[in-house]
Motif scaffolding. Structure first.
Motif, PDB file in Angstrom:
ATOM      1  N   ASP A   1      22.071  -0.812  -0.526  1.00  0.00           N
ATOM      2  CA  ASP A   1      22.803  -1.084  -1.764  1.00  0.00           C
ATOM      3  C   ASP A   1      21.887  -1.842  -2.725  1.00  0.00           C
ATOM      4  OD1 ASP A   1      24.792  -1.225  -3.636  1.00  0.00           O
ATOM      5  OD2 ASP A   1      25.920  -2.827  -2.633  1.00  0.00           O
ATOM      6  N   HIS A   2      21.012  -1.096  -3.380  1.00  0.00           N
ATOM      7  CA  HIS A   2      20.067  -1.657  -4.338  1.00  0.00           C
ATOM      8  C   HIS A   2      20.401  -1.143  -5.733  1.00  0.00           C
ATOM      9  CE1 HIS A   2      16.764  -2.159  -0.995  1.00  0.00           C
ATOM     10  NE2 HIS A   2      17.883  -2.807  -0.733  1.00  0.00           N
ATOM     11  N   VAL A   3      20.073  -1.944  -6.745  1.00  0.00           N
ATOM     12  CA  VAL A   3      20.408  -1.582  -8.114  1.00  0.00           C
ATOM     13  C   VAL A   3      19.146  -1.611  -8.972  1.00  0.00           C
ATOM     14  CG1 VAL A   3      20.992  -3.963  -8.732  1.00  0.00           C
ATOM     15  CG2 VAL A   3      21.999  -2.073 -10.013  1.00  0.00           C
ATOM     16  N   VAL A   4      19.095  -0.734  -9.973  1.00  0.00           N
ATOM     17  CA  VAL A   4      17.935  -0.610 -10.852  1.00  0.00           C
ATOM     18  C   VAL A   4      18.033  -1.617 -11.997  1.00  0.00           C
ATOM     19  CG1 VAL A   4      16.637   0.936 -12.371  1.00  0.00           C
ATOM     20  CG2 VAL A   4      17.734   1.839 -10.314  1.00  0.00           C
ATOM     21  N   LEU A   5      16.964  -2.417 -12.162  1.00  0.00           N
ATOM     22  CA  LEU A   5      16.915  -3.431 -13.219  1.00  0.00           C
ATOM     23  C   LEU A   5      16.154  -2.945 -14.447  1.00  0.00           C
ATOM     24  CD1 LEU A   5      15.956  -6.517 -10.996  1.00  0.00           C
ATOM     25  CD2 LEU A   5      18.229  -5.559 -11.448  1.00  0.00           C
TER      26      LEU A   5
ATOM     27  N   TYR B   1      13.585   5.566  -3.984  1.00  0.00           N
ATOM     28  CA  TYR B   1      14.776   4.730  -4.154  1.00  0.00           C
ATOM     29  C   TYR B   1      16.053   5.500  -3.819  1.00  0.00           C
ATOM     30  CZ  TYR B   1      18.653   2.614  -6.734  1.00  0.00           C
ATOM     31  OH  TYR B   1      19.882   2.120  -7.092  1.00  0.00           O
ATOM     32  N   LEU B   2      16.181   6.708  -4.374  1.00  0.00           N
ATOM     33  CA  LEU B   2      17.409   7.475  -4.158  1.00  0.00           C
ATOM     34  C   LEU B   2      17.578   7.869  -2.694  1.00  0.00           C
ATOM     35  CD1 LEU B   2      17.369   9.685  -7.373  1.00  0.00           C
ATOM     36  CD2 LEU B   2      18.915   7.786  -6.863  1.00  0.00           C
ATOM     37  N   GLN B   3      16.490   8.148  -2.012  1.00  0.00           N
ATOM     38  CA  GLN B   3      16.583   8.444  -0.585  1.00  0.00           C
ATOM     39  C   GLN B   3      16.991   7.200   0.208  1.00  0.00           C
ATOM     40  OE1 GLN B   3      13.455  11.502   0.866  1.00  0.00           O
ATOM     41  NE2 GLN B   3      12.673  10.797  -1.107  1.00  0.00           N
ATOM     42  N   ALA B   4      16.549   6.023  -0.247  1.00  0.00           N
ATOM     43  CA  ALA B   4      16.950   4.782   0.406  1.00  0.00           C
ATOM     44  C   ALA B   4      18.443   4.516   0.191  1.00  0.00           C
ATOM     45  CB  ALA B   4      16.119   3.613  -0.129  1.00  0.00           C
ATOM     46  N   VAL B   5      18.930   4.801  -1.013  1.00  0.00           N
ATOM     47  CA  VAL B   5      20.357   4.659  -1.296  1.00  0.00           C
ATOM     48  C   VAL B   5      21.162   5.627  -0.435  1.00  0.00           C
ATOM     49  CG1 VAL B   5      22.127   4.999  -3.069  1.00  0.00           C
ATOM     50  CG2 VAL B   5      20.012   3.788  -3.638  1.00  0.00           C
ATOM     51  N   GLN B   6      20.678   6.864  -0.324  1.00  0.00           N
ATOM     52  CA  GLN B   6      21.321   7.844   0.543  1.00  0.00           C
ATOM     53  C   GLN B   6      21.402   7.318   1.982  1.00  0.00           C
ATOM     54  OE1 GLN B   6      21.878  11.892   0.261  1.00  0.00           O
ATOM     55  NE2 GLN B   6      23.204  10.911   1.744  1.00  0.00           N
TER      56      GLN B   6
ATOM     57  N   PRO C   1       0.796  -1.236   0.000  1.00  0.00           N
ATOM     58  CA  PRO C   1       0.000   0.000   0.000  1.00  0.00           C
ATOM     59  C   PRO C   1       0.826   1.282   0.000  1.00  0.00           C
ATOM     60  CG  PRO C   1      -0.839  -1.581   1.609  1.00  0.00           C
ATOM     61  CD  PRO C   1       0.475  -2.101   1.142  1.00  0.00           C
ATOM     62  N   ILE C   2       1.945   1.270   0.711  1.00  0.00           N
ATOM     63  CA  ILE C   2       2.779   2.474   0.818  1.00  0.00           C
ATOM     64  C   ILE C   2       4.080   2.231   0.068  1.00  0.00           C
ATOM     65  CG2 ILE C   2       3.893   4.103   2.395  1.00  0.00           C
ATOM     66  CD1 ILE C   2       1.874   3.261   4.525  1.00  0.00           C
ATOM     67  N   THR C   3       4.229   2.885  -1.068  1.00  0.00           N
ATOM     68  CA  THR C   3       5.366   2.630  -1.956  1.00  0.00           C
ATOM     69  C   THR C   3       6.706   2.845  -1.269  1.00  0.00           C
ATOM     70  OG1 THR C   3       3.969   3.450  -3.750  1.00  0.00           O
ATOM     71  CG2 THR C   3       6.295   3.167  -4.241  1.00  0.00           C
ATOM     72  N   SER C   4       6.768   3.810  -0.363  1.00  0.00           N
ATOM     73  CA  SER C   4       8.046   4.142   0.282  1.00  0.00           C
ATOM     74  C   SER C   4       8.587   3.008   1.145  1.00  0.00           C
ATOM     75  CB  SER C   4       7.888   5.404   1.131  1.00  0.00           C
ATOM     76  OG  SER C   4       6.910   5.215   2.142  1.00  0.00           O
ATOM     77  N   THR C   5       7.758   1.997   1.464  1.00  0.00           N
ATOM     78  CA  THR C   5       8.224   0.876   2.280  1.00  0.00           C
ATOM     79  C   THR C   5       8.830  -0.249   1.447  1.00  0.00           C
ATOM     80  OG1 THR C   5       6.063  -0.254   2.253  1.00  0.00           O
ATOM     81  CG2 THR C   5       6.429   1.376   3.990  1.00  0.00           C
ATOM     82  N   ILE C   6       8.744  -0.143   0.126  1.00  0.00           N
ATOM     83  CA  ILE C   6       9.257  -1.216  -0.733  1.00  0.00           C
ATOM     84  C   ILE C   6      10.764  -1.431  -0.570  1.00  0.00           C
ATOM     85  CG2 ILE C   6       9.665  -1.864  -3.157  1.00  0.00           C
ATOM     86  CD1 ILE C   6       6.843  -0.886  -3.777  1.00  0.00           C
ATOM     87  N   PRO C   7      11.612  -0.381  -0.551  1.00  0.00           N
ATOM     88  CA  PRO C   7      13.041  -0.644  -0.373  1.00  0.00           C
ATOM     89  C   PRO C   7      13.371  -1.405   0.911  1.00  0.00           C
ATOM     90  CG  PRO C   7      12.723   1.571  -1.213  1.00  0.00           C
ATOM     91  CD  PRO C   7      11.364   1.048  -0.864  1.00  0.00           C
ATOM     92  N   ALA C   8      12.698  -1.074   2.004  1.00  0.00           N
ATOM     93  CA  ALA C   8      12.953  -1.784   3.268  1.00  0.00           C
ATOM     94  C   ALA C   8      12.546  -3.241   3.166  1.00  0.00           C
ATOM     95  CB  ALA C   8      12.205  -1.100   4.409  1.00  0.00           C
ATOM     96  N   ALA C   9      11.440  -3.520   2.468  1.00  0.00           N
ATOM     97  CA  ALA C   9      10.988  -4.900   2.293  1.00  0.00           C
ATOM     98  C   ALA C   9      11.975  -5.691   1.436  1.00  0.00           C
ATOM     99  CB  ALA C   9       9.603  -4.915   1.654  1.00  0.00           C
TER     100      ALA C   9
ATOM    101  N   SER D   1      24.074  14.334  -0.495  1.00  0.00           N
ATOM    102  CA  SER D   1      25.316  14.047  -1.206  1.00  0.00           C
ATOM    103  C   SER D   1      25.038  13.616  -2.634  1.00  0.00           C
ATOM    104  CB  SER D   1      26.102  12.942  -0.491  1.00  0.00           C
ATOM    105  OG  SER D   1      25.366  11.737  -0.476  1.00  0.00           O
ATOM    106  N   ASN D   2      26.017  13.834  -3.497  1.00  0.00           N
ATOM    107  CA  ASN D   2      25.883  13.372  -4.876  1.00  0.00           C
ATOM    108  C   ASN D   2      26.104  11.864  -4.907  1.00  0.00           C
ATOM    109  OD1 ASN D   2      25.417  13.538  -7.561  1.00  0.00           O
ATOM    110  ND2 ASN D   2      27.217  14.777  -8.063  1.00  0.00           N
ATOM    111  N   MET D   3      25.643  11.218  -5.940  1.00  0.00           N
ATOM    112  CA  MET D   3      25.744   9.768  -6.038  1.00  0.00           C
ATOM    113  C   MET D   3      26.383   9.385  -7.355  1.00  0.00           C
ATOM    114  SD  MET D   3      21.926   8.727  -4.685  1.00  0.00           S
ATOM    115  CE  MET D   3      21.176   9.614  -3.301  1.00  0.00           C
ATOM    116  N   ASN D   4      26.904   8.172  -7.386  1.00  0.00           N
ATOM    117  CA  ASN D   4      27.423   7.615  -8.631  1.00  0.00           C
ATOM    118  C   ASN D   4      26.243   6.972  -9.355  1.00  0.00           C
ATOM    119  OD1 ASN D   4      28.661   6.310 -10.726  1.00  0.00           O
ATOM    120  ND2 ASN D   4      30.167   5.221  -9.476  1.00  0.00           N
ATOM    121  N   TYR D   5      25.516   7.768 -10.123  1.00  0.00           N
ATOM    122  CA  TYR D   5      24.281   7.297 -10.743  1.00  0.00           C
ATOM    123  C   TYR D   5      24.527   6.152 -11.715  1.00  0.00           C
ATOM    124  CZ  TYR D   5      22.227  11.397  -8.594  1.00  0.00           C
ATOM    125  OH  TYR D   5      21.805  12.327  -7.675  1.00  0.00           O
TER     126      TYR D   5
END
Length: 321
Positions: A104-108, A95-100, A71-79, A310-314
């Motif tokens: 350590d998740h990667v985009v498929l 996603y980017l806030q979770a990486v911050q 139901p709450i999209t923002s909880t997906i990275p934690a799951a 902070s900047n990220m290595n996109y």
């Protein structure tokens, strides 16, 4: 209502999907399929995942996908991090806030994208609120589906480019299903909402569309991305390959107008919508490939709004082909 976006973009997507489909499909193996739990939320951006699951595009590649509604999209990275999901579809901002935050998740790949013609996202004001312009939002209480979520970030950017400080607005965090009651009850002056929730408010007469504010944003930028833990990706390359190829095949299916009824059937099934609602809804244009440039654009907005520091290595965040 069929997909509504430019012929140029449709042709490019079809060409890319056809090229992917021309690749030799892996032979069906006697070994057991890899099982994956995939988390999705209540938006049409996940149409290609629904298609690939129910039309067997994942299964024929040895991937068994279990779709789980979150139901709450923002909880997906934690799951995903906990292992209760192997893949899922957060927004780029979430996603980017979770990486911050250290994940350590990667985009498929990707789901839906922004479009100049997609008008099922917008600012819906309470009847009589008098909100017609960005300037009218100053001093108002506005509901958003999540502080730091994609719609909140995009709306704040819309205010900024029109000379209005987001600090002049009181944002009230509230999930989509509450938006209609909040507008009707006067809890907020407006909501940043979309899809069937927007339609419900307008059809009831409780509110009106003050702005389709997302249409000012660049065409083709992702609104939902599909991610997994980097260590899981490294350990399951065949499953990742199957997912990405299935997504491309599903994109080609979605882009064929003859399949519109089937696509809407699947949206109704997974989004729990009645046929009349599904018949009227727009379907978010698909964007199965996500680039580092697209992620960086969202990251720049987040930095400007103080949501990441902070900047990220996109380039490192997007799985290479």
């Amino acid at each position: 209502m069929p997909l509504n976006f430019s012929n140029t973009r449709r042709a490019a997507l079809l060409q890319g999907a056809a090229a992917a489909g021309a690749l030799c499909l892996p032979a069906l193996s006697a070994r057991a399929a890899t099982k994956v739990a995939f988390g999705y939320s209540a938006v049409s951006d996940f149409a290609t995942v629904f298609i690939a699951t129910d039309e067997g595009m994942f299964a024929k590649r040895g991937l068994e996908v279990e779709l789980k509604f979150i139901p709450i999209t923002s909880t997906i990275p934690a799951a995903i991090q906990s292992g209760s999901l192997q893949m899922g579809g957060p927004t780029p901002t979430g996603y980017l806030q979770a990486v911050q935050g250290g994940l350590d998740h990667v985009v498929l790949g990707g789901g839906g994208v922004l479009s100049k013609t997609y008008t099922e996202l917008g600012l819906v004001a309470r009847a009589g609120a008098g909100i017609k312009t960005p300037q009218d939002c100053a001093g108002k209480k506005i509901g958003v589906p999540g502080i730091g979520a994609l719609l909140h970030v995009a709306f704040s950017q819309w205010l900024k480019v029109n000379g209005v400080s987001a600090q002049s607005v009181t944002f009230i965090e509230s999930p989509f299903p509450q938006h209609a009651d909040m507008v009707k009850g006067g809890t907020v002056d407006a909501v940043v909402t979309g899809g069937p929730f927007m339609t419900r408010i307008i059809d009831s007469g409780a509110g009106y569309v003050a702005s389709y504010f997302t249409t000012f944003l660049p065409e083709g930028y992702p609104t939902v991305i599909h991610v997994a833990r980097r260590d899981w990706v490294a350990a399951n390359p065949a499953a990742v390959k199957a997912f990405r190829e299935g997504l491309q095949e599903a994109t080609a299916f979605l882009l064929q107008s003859k399949n519109d009824a089937r696509v809407r059937e699947l949206l109704g099934k997974y989004l729990k919508l009645a046929p009349p609602a599904v018949a009227k809804m727009q379907i978010s244009p698909p964007g199965p490939v996500v680039t580092a440039k697209q992620l960086q654009w969202w990251g720049t907005l987040l930095r400007d709004q103080g949501l990441v520091t902070s900047n990220m290595n996109y380039a490192d965040l997007v799985l290479k082909a």
